[in-house]
Design a protein around this motif. Structure first.
Motif, PDB file in Angstrom:
ATOM      1  N   GLU A 157     106.481  98.107 -11.526  1.00  0.00           N
ATOM      2  CA  GLU A 157     107.732  97.792 -12.219  1.00  0.00           C
ATOM      3  C   GLU A 157     108.547  99.069 -12.367  1.00  0.00           C
ATOM      4  O   GLU A 157     108.008 100.110 -12.761  1.00  0.00           O
ATOM      5  N   GLU A 159     111.953 100.228 -14.283  1.00  0.00           N
ATOM      6  CA  GLU A 159     113.003  99.818 -15.225  1.00  0.00           C
ATOM      7  C   GLU A 159     113.985 100.962 -15.367  1.00  0.00           C
ATOM      8  O   GLU A 159     113.583 102.105 -15.620  1.00  0.00           O
ATOM      9  N   ARG A 169     120.958  98.093 -18.097  1.00  0.00           N
ATOM     10  CA  ARG A 169     119.491  98.126 -18.028  1.00  0.00           C
ATOM     11  C   ARG A 169     119.024  97.091 -17.010  1.00  0.00           C
ATOM     12  O   ARG A 169     119.462  95.936 -17.040  1.00  0.00           O
ATOM     13  N   ARG A 171     115.562  95.689 -14.385  1.00  0.00           N
ATOM     14  CA  ARG A 171     114.109  95.707 -14.130  1.00  0.00           C
ATOM     15  C   ARG A 171     113.856  95.233 -12.704  1.00  0.00           C
ATOM     16  O   ARG A 171     114.417  94.200 -12.278  1.00  0.00           O
TER      17      ARG A 171
END
Ligand SMILES: Cc1cc2nc3c(=O)[nH]c(=O)nc-3n(C[C@H](O)[C@H](O)[C@H](O)COP(=O)(O)O)c2cc1C
Length: 185
Positions: A157, A159, A169, A171
């Motif tokens: 992941e 982010e 923001r 992800r």
């Protein structure tokens, strides 16, 4: 100027460029991320490390350490870890959730061979890292390939948080091919 951080594709690209530059440029703010692990008794641990290599195709990051360090044994016991980067020049935070593999011995011999002599000194402190000593300088630097470990982080992941007029923001997950999705900041 186009708004890079309004596009998922451009945001991920900017994050990779930031990480790749950090390996090549000793002055890059992203060169020394914070590595967080699960410590003894389940308590969190964090420390600075140097980013040594990136692999955008396989989404991997590499760090070097002493096999006898706490972080190496913590990652053997619990390979899940976070690497946290902050590049103030880009106003970009990159938070990488990853699974680590600890390579040493024959599996790290090519990496050891590529290290300059000065860098090898980081992997030869005697007594072992973290051992209590009586005086500040009661240690020697004896480079030993057997103490050298490569930490390969499989990025599951990524982010990103970009601080701007509008914070952005996002992800990106390995399991969906890092397509990306937006999160409220
Ligand atoms: C800027 C900076 C970069 C560092 N880079 C590394 C590194 O690449 N690998 C490493 O093992 N320790 C590195 N250290 C030292 C670690 O932060 C830590 O103090 C040491 O490795 C012991 O950590 P541990 O007991 O959690 O394993 C670095 C420290 C600083 C301040």
């Amino acid at each position: 100027m186009s708004d890079v951080f309004a596009s998922l594709v451009a945001t991920l690209d900017a994050a990779w460029i930031c990480l790749e530059e950090a390996v090549d440029d000793p002055g890059s703010p992203a060169r020394t991320p914070t590595l967080a692990t699960v410590g003894r008794n389940g308590a969190p641990e964090a420390r600075k490390v140097v980013l040594r290599a990136t692999d955008r195709v396989d989404a991997m990051l590499t760090v070097h350490t002493d096999l006898r360090s706490a972080k190496a044994s913590e990652l053997v016991a619990e390979p899940r870890a976070t690497l946290l980067f902050w590049d103030h020049t880009r106003a970009l935070q990159i938070r990488v959730r990853a699974v680590a593999e600890v390579r040493s011995g024959a599996d790290a011999s090519k990496d050891w061979a590529a290290l300059p002599p000065k860098a090898r000194e980081n992997y030869g402190v005697a007594p072992r890292p973290g051992h209590e000593i009586n005086h500040a300088d009661d240690y020697a630097l004896q480079p030993e390939p057997k103490n050298f470990a490569v930490l390969d982080f499989r990025m599951d992941e990524i982010e990103t948080l970009h601080l701007g007029e509008r914070h952005r923001r996002a992800r990106f997950l390995r399991h969906d091919g890092f397509t990306g999705l937006w999160l409220a900041p």
